[in-house]
Design a protein around this motif. Structure first.
Motif, short mmCIF file in Angstrom:
data_model
loop_
_atom_site.label_atom_id
_atom_site.label_comp_id
_atom_site.label_asym_id
_atom_site.label_seq_id
_atom_site.Cartn_x
_atom_site.Cartn_y
_atom_site.Cartn_z
N PHE A 17 0.84 -1.21 0.00
CA PHE A 17 0.00 0.00 0.00
C PHE A 17 0.87 1.26 0.00
O PHE A 17 0.64 2.19 -0.77
N VAL A 18 1.90 1.27 0.83
CA VAL A 18 2.79 2.44 0.95
C VAL A 18 3.48 2.70 -0.39
O VAL A 18 3.52 3.84 -0.88
N ARG A 19 4.01 1.66 -1.02
CA ARG A 19 4.70 1.83 -2.32
C ARG A 19 3.73 2.32 -3.40
O ARG A 19 4.10 3.16 -4.22
N PRO A 32 -6.44 11.25 -8.29
CA PRO A 32 -7.47 12.28 -8.45
C PRO A 32 -6.90 13.55 -9.08
O PRO A 32 -5.71 13.86 -8.92
N VAL A 33 -7.75 14.26 -9.80
CA VAL A 33 -7.35 15.51 -10.42
C VAL A 33 -7.10 16.57 -9.35
O VAL A 33 -6.15 17.33 -9.42
N THR A 34 -7.94 16.56 -8.33
CA THR A 34 -7.73 17.46 -7.19
C THR A 34 -7.40 16.61 -5.97
O THR A 34 -8.12 15.66 -5.67
N VAL A 35 -6.33 16.92 -5.30
CA VAL A 35 -5.92 16.17 -4.12
C VAL A 35 -6.47 16.88 -2.90
O VAL A 35 -6.28 18.08 -2.73
N ALA A 36 -7.14 16.11 -2.05
CA ALA A 36 -7.76 16.68 -0.85
C ALA A 36 -6.72 17.10 0.16
O ALA A 36 -5.65 16.58 0.25
N ASP A 42 -9.20 -1.12 -0.56
CA ASP A 42 -9.94 -0.35 0.43
C ASP A 42 -9.10 0.78 1.01
O ASP A 42 -9.58 1.90 1.20
N SER A 43 -7.83 0.50 1.28
CA SER A 43 -6.93 1.52 1.83
C SER A 43 -6.74 2.67 0.84
O SER A 43 -6.73 3.84 1.22
N LEU A 44 -6.61 2.35 -0.46
CA LEU A 44 -6.44 3.39 -1.48
C LEU A 44 -7.70 4.24 -1.60
O LEU A 44 -7.62 5.46 -1.72
N THR A 45 -8.87 3.60 -1.56
CA THR A 45 -10.13 4.33 -1.62
C THR A 45 -10.25 5.29 -0.44
O THR A 45 -10.63 6.45 -0.60
N MET A 46 -9.90 4.81 0.77
CA MET A 46 -9.96 5.66 1.96
C MET A 46 -8.96 6.81 1.87
O MET A 46 -9.19 7.88 2.44
N TYR A 76 -8.07 7.82 -3.48
CA TYR A 76 -7.80 7.37 -4.85
C TYR A 76 -8.98 6.58 -5.38
O TYR A 76 -9.73 5.98 -4.61
N GLN A 77 -9.13 6.56 -6.69
CA GLN A 77 -10.24 5.86 -7.32
C GLN A 77 -9.75 4.57 -7.95
O GLN A 77 -8.93 4.59 -8.87
N VAL A 78 -10.26 3.43 -7.44
CA VAL A 78 -9.92 2.14 -8.02
C VAL A 78 -10.85 1.93 -9.21
O VAL A 78 -12.05 1.78 -9.06
N GLU A 79 -10.27 1.97 -10.41
CA GLU A 79 -11.05 1.90 -11.65
C GLU A 79 -11.39 0.47 -12.04
O GLU A 79 -12.43 0.23 -12.63
#
Length: 85
Positions: A24-26, A81-85, A55-59, A62-65
């Motif tokens: 996940f980190v990488r 994402p185009v805009t980073v929160a 799930d970790s990426l979604t949280m 990031y969008q899992v396509e």
């Protein structure tokens, strides 16, 4: 997650054999270096990696396509994402 559209990743990351949470980190670090809207394909092992990383990426915003079972490993296509929160 429809199989009707073909997604062409901008980059690929093979993390088979990489344990959680390192995979996940990488993945997250690689995505942070990509341009907004970029697509990254990540290869993950079955079991804990494919259960935890999407799930970790979604949280993390990031969008899992797409998730594809490739017989022995899984292919994940993630969009930065185009805009980073």
């Amino acid at each position: 997650m429809s199989g009707s559209s073909v997604l062409t990743p901008d980059a690929q990351l093979d993390l088979r054999g990489t344990p959680c949470p390192i995979n996940f980190v990488r993945t997250k670090l690689y995505l942070e270096k990509m341009p907004p809207g970029g697509l990254l394909e990540v290869w993950l092992d079955p079991g804990e990696p494919i259960e935890q990383v999407p799930d970790s990426l979604t949280m993390a915003g990031y969008q899992v396509e797409q998730i594809t079972d490739c017989a022995g490993y899984f292919s994940l296509v993630i969009r930065r994402p185009v805009t980073v929160a």
